[in-house]
Write a protein that holds these residues in place. Structure first.
Motif, PDB file in Angstrom:
ATOM      1  N   TRP A 189      -6.040  17.492  -8.694  1.00  0.00           N
ATOM      2  CA  TRP A 189      -6.496  16.148  -8.326  1.00  0.00           C
ATOM      3  C   TRP A 189      -6.336  15.166  -9.487  1.00  0.00           C
ATOM      4  N   GLN A 195      -3.607  12.009  -9.988  1.00  0.00           N
ATOM      5  CA  GLN A 195      -4.011  10.622 -10.227  1.00  0.00           C
ATOM      6  C   GLN A 195      -3.408  10.078 -11.528  1.00  0.00           C
ATOM      7  N   CYS A 205      -2.065   3.591  -5.491  1.00  0.00           N
ATOM      8  CA  CYS A 205      -2.540   4.970  -5.688  1.00  0.00           C
ATOM      9  C   CYS A 205      -3.432   5.392  -4.528  1.00  0.00           C
ATOM     10  N   TRP A 206      -4.341   4.494  -4.104  1.00  0.00           N
ATOM     11  CA  TRP A 206      -5.251   4.812  -3.004  1.00  0.00           C
ATOM     12  C   TRP A 206      -4.478   5.034  -1.710  1.00  0.00           C
ATOM     13  N   THR A 240      -2.469   8.374  -1.865  1.00  0.00           N
ATOM     14  CA  THR A 240      -3.384   9.516  -1.807  1.00  0.00           C
ATOM     15  C   THR A 240      -3.905   9.728  -0.392  1.00  0.00           C
ATOM     16  N   TRP A 291      -3.393  12.669   2.431  1.00  0.00           N
ATOM     17  CA  TRP A 291      -4.561  13.350   3.005  1.00  0.00           C
ATOM     18  C   TRP A 291      -4.439  13.430   4.530  1.00  0.00           C
TER      19      TRP A 291
END
Length: 472
Positions: A100, A104, A147-148, A151, A155
């Motif tokens: 994780w 990041q 990035c969000w 990610t 998911w």
């Protein structure tokens, strides 16, 4: 403009040196009083146990925060029994957390922002930060929204198509992951502490108080960096913890679905309202460079450990509680919570937008249909330069000096109220945020009073209340 005084300062090697002309205090304190020292040592000793206590209460006592104390007092259990019942450190959790954090870091360092090129109104890419106390202006790569998005896209792709891991993976490893977050939090805080003594990024922006506990907790370096772009403050404030916040809530939602066969409206409300807050943070990440966390706080345990452990574990207590207590709210209750959260967000965002608009246009704008009023002020940075600023007294900033915090507290209360009124635990967040933001008000105003001198007194006379007009 500002008063100057003779003060003993510490150089980067920690030794005192005499300076007869220094600017007024800006940033973290130079001297430490006994009350501050006791508070610092107390937080260093007890904050990790507070996190463990709340998570353990959910894991072993169905989120009751009084039952463990009752059993301990009555001799029905012991601290060793509670500790033995808690899931221990596991290498699978280490693997999950290492992947994780590594992912990041990769997104932060290796993928420059492109979203600002096709999302209208979004400010990303390389941006200037605020001027530091030493007079420097650092550059930052703003790519948090990207990035969000990457990610969360991965998911959902995993949940729907790839099935590399179960969506409940975070909840299923929640306590073992806690040990991993503590290891990283203490490691990065200790590294930043040592770095400040031996190879600081900018020695002029270091502050040594002469007290090792205060230096460790509140930080010495203002903007510790590795290389040109890896900024400790921006990364740890805005990546591992906050990007994970919404994923943690999604994992809670998946666990609730797995356990009970449905997702409650309270869980949906918590996910939606907190996702709005997180997305707002990333949408306004360039603006965040001008806030107290980046502009004034030095990087120490307070930010390093806090962002790694305190934020992901205690800011998500509402979702964790709802896994153990799947509250289904009445339509009226759910609507009231939604409205409280949205109105709070509107106040929070509108207040910050007004300040940002005022700064960008240097007052040449319209606030609530009128030209804004303001107070001219000046301050001196550590390099001796005189700088000028304006303090707005219009719009929400004329209602109260920190009305953005008022909106933030309304949103915080909404998260808690979504959990009903069966337990105290979900309401820890509003209690904590109230203490945090009131303390931040006091810290910020003490700092501004020293920075702006008599101009700050003129401002407080024009806007007499901090948070609630007529009350405080």
């Amino acid at each position: 403009m500002e008063s100057t005084r003779k003060r003993t300062q510490h150089s980067t090697n920690g030794k005192p040196s005499e300076h007869t002309e220094q600017p007024a205090q800006w940033g973290r304190a130079w001297e430490v009083d006994w009350f501050s020292l006791i508070a610092v040592i107390g937080l260093l000793c007890f904050a990790p146990f507070i996190v463990f206590y709340f998570v353990m209460a959910c894991d072993q006592y169905q989120c009751s925060i009084t039952q463990p104390l009752v059993e301990l007092y009555g001799g029905q259990t012991t601290l060793f029994t509670i500790w033995d019942r808690s899931p221990s450190f596991t290498w699978s959790a280490v693997k999950i957390y290492a992947i994780w954090v590594g992912f990041q870091v990769f997104l932060y360092m290796c993928i420059p922002d492109v979203t600002h090129k096709f999302i209208p109104g979004y400010v990303g890419g390389v941006q200037d930060g605020a001027r530091t106390p030493a007079g420097l202006v650092n550059k930052y790569e703003i790519n948090g929204l990207q990035c969000w998005l990457i990610t969360h896209a991965l998911w959902f792709a995993n949940a729907q198509y790839f099935h590399w891991f179960t969506p409940t993976i975070i909840f299923d490893n929640w306590i073992p992951l806690m040990w991993c977050t503590n290891i990283l939090g203490y490691a990065v805080s200790t590294f930043a502490f040592i770095k400040a003594y031996f190879f600081p990024t900018n020695s002029e922006d270091c502050k040594f108080t002469g007290n090792i506990f205060y230096n460790y907790m509140m930080g010495i370096e203002f903007n510790p960096r590795i290389g040109k772009w890896f900024d400790f403050k921006l990364f740890f404030n805005g990546r591992p913890g906050i990007v994970a916040w919404t994923l943690i809530n999604l994992s809670y939602m998946a666990k609730q679905q797995e356990l009970y066969g449905h997702v409650t409206n309270s869980m949906i409300l918590v996910n939606v309202l907190q996702a709005i807050y997180v997305l707002d943070f990333f949408w306004n990440e360039a603006w965040y460079l001008k806030t107290i966390d980046i502009c004034h706080d030095h990087f120490g345990w307070y930010l390093g450990w806090g962002d790694c452990v305190w934020l992901p574990y205690l800011y998500t207590l509402q979702g964790l509680y709802l896994v153990y207590h799947p509250v289904q709210l009445s339509d009226a209750h759910a609507l009231a919570v939604l409205l409280l959260g949205l109105v709070g967000y509107y106040i929070f965002r509108s207040t910050n937008h007004q300040k940002d608009l005022f700064r960008r246009t240097e007052g040449s704008c319209s606030i609530w249909g009128r030209k804004p009023t303001y107070i001219e002020c000046s301050y001196r940075s550590a390099d001796g330069g005189i700088h000028h600023s304006k303090l707005m007294t219009s719009g929400f900033w004329g209602v109260a000096r920190h009305f953005n915090y008022t909106g933030d507290l309304m949103g915080s209360l909404a998260y808690c109220a979504a959990c009903g009124f069966g337990h105290i635990l979900p309401y820890f967040y509003i209690v904590y945020m109230t203490i945090l933001l009131v303390h931040r008000c006091v810290r910020d105003e003490h700092r501004c009073g020293n920075k702006y001198g008599k101009d700050w007194k003129r401002y407080t006379d024009a806007v007499p209340y901090r948070l609630i007009p007529g009350v405080f």
